[in-house]
Design a protein around this motif. Structure first.
Motif, PDB file in Angstrom:
ATOM      1  N   ASP A  38       0.812  -1.138   0.035  1.00 17.71           N
ATOM      2  CA  ASP A  38       0.021   0.071   0.164  1.00 17.71           C
ATOM      3  C   ASP A  38       0.876   1.385  -0.061  1.00 17.71           C
ATOM      4  OD1 ASP A  38      -2.438  -1.268  -0.188  1.00 17.71           O
ATOM      5  OD2 ASP A  38      -2.676  -1.363   2.225  1.00 17.71           O
TER       6      ASP A  38
ATOM      7  N   ALA B  94       2.314   1.890  -3.574  1.00 18.45           N
ATOM      8  CA  ALA B  94       1.238   2.236  -4.368  1.00 18.45           C
ATOM      9  C   ALA B  94       0.967   3.769  -4.108  1.00 18.45           C
ATOM     10  CB  ALA B  94       0.026   1.450  -4.197  1.00 18.45           C
ATOM     11  N   MET B  95       1.069   4.297  -2.900  1.00 18.45           N
ATOM     12  CA  MET B  95       0.621   5.519  -2.525  1.00 18.45           C
ATOM     13  C   MET B  95       1.749   6.450  -2.829  1.00 18.45           C
ATOM     14  SD  MET B  95      -0.103   6.907   1.063  1.00 18.45           S
ATOM     15  CE  MET B  95       1.479   6.621   1.795  1.00 18.45           C
TER      16      MET B  95
ATOM     17  N   SER C  32       1.909   0.457  -9.241  1.00 18.98           N
ATOM     18  CA  SER C  32       0.693   1.123  -9.366  1.00 18.98           C
ATOM     19  C   SER C  32      -0.408   0.486  -8.422  1.00 18.98           C
ATOM     20  CB  SER C  32       0.169   0.619 -10.784  1.00 18.98           C
ATOM     21  OG  SER C  32      -0.147  -0.652 -10.954  1.00 18.98           O
ATOM     22  N   LYS C  33      -1.368   1.389  -8.224  1.00 19.25           N
ATOM     23  CA  LYS C  33      -2.349   0.776  -7.173  1.00 19.25           C
ATOM     24  C   LYS C  33      -3.177  -0.434  -7.660  1.00 19.25           C
ATOM     25  CE  LYS C  33      -6.281   2.988  -7.466  1.00 19.25           C
ATOM     26  NZ  LYS C  33      -7.506   4.097  -7.472  1.00 19.25           N
ATOM     27  N   ASN C  34      -3.078  -0.592  -8.916  1.00 17.86           N
ATOM     28  CA  ASN C  34      -3.814  -1.994  -9.328  1.00 17.86           C
ATOM     29  C   ASN C  34      -2.846  -3.348  -9.286  1.00 17.86           C
ATOM     30  OD1 ASN C  34      -6.236  -0.700 -10.243  1.00 17.86           O
ATOM     31  ND2 ASN C  34      -5.583  -0.612 -12.176  1.00 17.86           N
TER      32      ASN C  34
ATOM     33  N   ALA D 270      -0.755  -3.272  -6.844  1.00 16.32           N
ATOM     34  CA  ALA D 270      -0.689  -3.710  -5.323  1.00 16.32           C
ATOM     35  C   ALA D 270      -1.974  -4.413  -5.022  1.00 16.32           C
ATOM     36  CB  ALA D 270      -0.598  -2.172  -4.600  1.00 16.32           C
ATOM     37  N   SER D 271      -2.989  -4.080  -5.653  1.00 14.74           N
ATOM     38  CA  SER D 271      -4.300  -4.645  -5.205  1.00 14.74           C
ATOM     39  C   SER D 271      -4.208  -6.305  -5.796  1.00 14.74           C
ATOM     40  CB  SER D 271      -5.511  -4.099  -5.891  1.00 14.74           C
ATOM     41  OG  SER D 271      -5.691  -2.591  -5.321  1.00 14.74           O
TER      42      SER D 271
END
Length: 87
Positions: A56, A59-60, A65-67, A69-70
């Motif tokens: 997290d 990604a922040m 990327s945020k995706n 990390a998810s």
């Protein structure tokens, strides 16, 4: 070679950021591999909490990327749930 002071500084900044990002991306990959290799569910859950926070933060800050990390967190959660089913 760059001719402007600002472009020379930009090159320096880019190099230092690249090294910083490479270090933390590699650290995250290693942590994810360790969780995937675990066979004990309790141990894997404890490690997952730490890895999840690390992903997290990366990604922040834009290292990954945020995706991504998810997706990594989702795959790790599935792995841990499979460990519970096997036990």
């Amino acid at each position: 070679m760059a001719n402007h002071k600002s472009s020379i500084k930009r090159i320096r900044q880019t190099q230092s950021r690249r090294l910083h990002n490479r270090y933390y991306a590699k650290t995250a990959r290693t942590a994810v591999r360790r969780v995937r290799a675990m066979k004990d569910q309790a141990e894997a859950e404890a490690a997952y909490r730490k890895v999840s926070g690390l992903l997290d933060r990366l990604a922040m800050k834009g290292t990954i990327s945020k995706n991504k990390a998810s997706n990594l967190k989702s795959k790790l959660a599935l792995h841990i749930n499979k460990l519970a089913a096997q036990a």
